[in-house]
Design an enzyme around this catalytic site. Structure first.
Site, PDB file in Angstrom:
ATOM      1  N   GLU A 106       0.847  -1.198   0.000  1.00 51.08           N
ATOM      2  CA  GLU A 106       0.000   0.000   0.000  1.00 51.08           C
ATOM      3  C   GLU A 106       0.879   1.243   0.000  1.00 51.08           C
ATOM      4  OE1 GLU A 106      -3.503   0.165   2.479  1.00 51.08           O
ATOM      5  OE2 GLU A 106      -3.567   2.365   2.315  1.00 51.08           O
ATOM      6  N   GLU A 138       4.665   5.196   3.991  1.00 51.12           N
ATOM      7  CA  GLU A 138       4.063   6.503   4.311  1.00 51.12           C
ATOM      8  C   GLU A 138       5.112   7.362   5.030  1.00 51.12           C
ATOM      9  OE1 GLU A 138       0.814   8.149   3.950  1.00 51.12           O
ATOM     10  OE2 GLU A 138       2.242   9.637   4.650  1.00 51.12           O
ATOM     11  N   ASP A 194       9.505   7.668   1.804  1.00 47.46           N
ATOM     12  CA  ASP A 194       9.078   7.860   0.420  1.00 47.46           C
ATOM     13  C   ASP A 194       9.041   6.520  -0.319  1.00 47.46           C
ATOM     14  OD1 ASP A 194       9.073   8.607  -2.370  1.00 47.46           O
ATOM     15  OD2 ASP A 194       9.835  10.572  -1.771  1.00 47.46           O
ATOM     16  N   ASP A 206      -2.179  11.994  -3.354  1.00 46.18           N
ATOM     17  CA  ASP A 206      -2.286  13.463  -3.305  1.00 46.18           C
ATOM     18  C   ASP A 206      -2.759  13.977  -4.661  1.00 46.18           C
ATOM     19  OD1 ASP A 206      -1.499  13.785  -0.651  1.00 46.18           O
ATOM     20  OD2 ASP A 206       0.623  13.712  -1.181  1.00 46.18           O
ATOM     21  N   LYS A 209      -3.501  21.708  -9.220  1.00 52.70           N
ATOM     22  CA  LYS A 209      -3.066  22.702 -10.210  1.00 52.70           C
ATOM     23  C   LYS A 209      -2.354  22.028 -11.377  1.00 52.70           C
ATOM     24  CE  LYS A 209      -2.513  26.379  -6.856  1.00 52.70           C
ATOM     25  NZ  LYS A 209      -1.619  26.870  -5.829  1.00 52.70           N
ATOM     26  N   ASP A 215     -10.995  10.722  -5.645  1.00 60.85           N
ATOM     27  CA  ASP A 215     -12.227  11.525  -5.678  1.00 60.85           C
ATOM     28  C   ASP A 215     -12.081  12.680  -6.668  1.00 60.85           C
ATOM     29  OD1 ASP A 215     -10.189  12.488  -3.977  1.00 60.85           O
ATOM     30  OD2 ASP A 215     -11.559  13.953  -3.110  1.00 60.85           O
ATOM     31  N   ARG A 248      -9.896   7.443   5.898  1.00 60.55           N
ATOM     32  CA  ARG A 248     -10.170   8.779   6.446  1.00 60.55           C
ATOM     33  C   ARG A 248     -10.330   9.804   5.335  1.00 60.55           C
ATOM     34  NH1 ARG A 248      -7.961  10.623  11.488  1.00 60.55           N
ATOM     35  NH2 ARG A 248      -6.769  12.197  10.397  1.00 60.55           N
ATOM     36  N   TYR A 249      -9.438   9.713   4.351  1.00 61.38           N
ATOM     37  CA  TYR A 249      -9.508  10.692   3.261  1.00 61.38           C
ATOM     38  C   TYR A 249     -10.812  10.516   2.482  1.00 61.38           C
ATOM     39  CZ  TYR A 249      -8.283  13.649  -0.639  1.00 61.38           C
ATOM     40  OH  TYR A 249      -8.300  14.644  -1.592  1.00 61.38           O
ATOM     41  N   GLU A 250     -11.227   9.279   2.262  1.00 67.06           N
ATOM     42  CA  GLU A 250     -12.484   9.046   1.533  1.00 67.06           C
ATOM     43  C   GLU A 250     -13.665   9.621   2.320  1.00 67.06           C
ATOM     44  OE1 GLU A 250     -13.693   5.520  -0.997  1.00 67.06           O
ATOM     45  OE2 GLU A 250     -14.795   5.080   0.832  1.00 67.06           O
TER      46      GLU A 250
END
Ligand SMILES: C[S@@+](CC[C@H](N)C(=O)[O-])C[C@H]1O[C@@H](n2cnc3c(N)ncnc32)[C@H](O)[C@@H]1O
Length: 228
Positions: free
Chosen positions: A63, A88, A115, A137, A141, A173, A207-209
């Site tokens: 992951e 992570e 990384d 992420d 932009k 998303d 959490r991000y979802e």
């Protein structure tokens, strides 16, 4: 952008809110034992392939950017016959993961607290049977799109570490991230197998979802397969 090994910029956050006392304890007591040795350049300047025998021959899943670790621990608990590697750099996320590992008592999981590019350098070729990229992420932009994971440098490095036929799952998303994923991932040696608004049967919402849903951005799920 996928920088050369000697000069990699990391644009994300490594530190966030102050850690709770319990989280500091998890980092002090558990992080070293759970970290894969030989991933950093200080630890392995020759960038030799790392030893994965701690997983005792289990198939390995990876992951990338596990955030708070909820999906990673869920997968480790659901599939005890699999070895899970999570990557992570965000220390608060790592500390959250360590707390969840203690609570779930899973022991088929190792991490690289840094990384993913450093991990890609030293993972043996074709060592990973499945990879997850949950809410990478977004870099909204246009001038930052080349920092996205779904660019050829990252994808080529991922493809090298995946076994032929390995599954690669992406959740996002961001509609423009879907567009770029559909364009770039097949160019790196993958075939699209599925896409849509329904998650995988073994999915655990992250959490991000949850934040994306609260803010009205619906999730999208893509499944690729590494070409043979
Ligand atoms: C938007 S968050 C999503 C976190 C989690 N997957 C979730 O769904 O809640 C993206 C995560 O990717 C991590 N990340 C960004 N670049 C990375 C890299 N080069 N290697 C590993 N993780 C990375 C970030 O630190 C961040 O935690």
């Amino acid at each position: 952008m996928y920088d050369p090994v000697e000069r990699r910029n990391f644009y994300g956050r490594v530190h966030g809110k102050t850690l709770r006392a319990s989280q500091k304890t998890y980092l002090e007591e558990d992080l070293e034992r759970l970290s894969l040795p030989g991933v950093t350049r200080e630890d392995n300047p020759d960038r030799s392939p790392i030893d994965l025998t701690r997983f005792a021959g289990k198939p390995l899943w990876l992951e990338i950017g596990f955030g708070g670790g909820e999906h990673l621990v869920h997968m480790a608990a659901t599939y005890p016959e699999i070895g899970l590697i999570g990557c992570e750099p965000f220390v608060n996320g790592i500390a959250m993961l360590l707390g969840k590992i203690r609570a779930a008592e899973v022991n088929n999981l190792a991490i690289h607290p840094g990384d993913v590019r450093d991990l890609f350098d030293v993972l043996p070729a074709a060592s990973i049977a499945k990879a997850f990229l949950n809410y990478p992420d977004p870099w909204p932009k246009a001038r930052h799109h080349r920092r996205r994971f779904v660019t050829q440098g990252y994808l080529a490095a991922l493809a090298r570490t995946l076994q032929p036929g390995a599954e690669f799952r992406v959740a996002t998303d961001i509609p423009d991230y879907v567009r770029q994923t559909l364009e770039e991932v097949p160019q790196a040696g993958f075939t699209l197998r599925d896409q849509g608004d329904q998650p995988w049967s073994d999915w655990l919402s992250t959490r991000y979802e949850q934040k994306a849903l609260r803010e009205g951005r619906p999730p999208y799920y893509l499944t690729f397969q590494r070409n043979a």
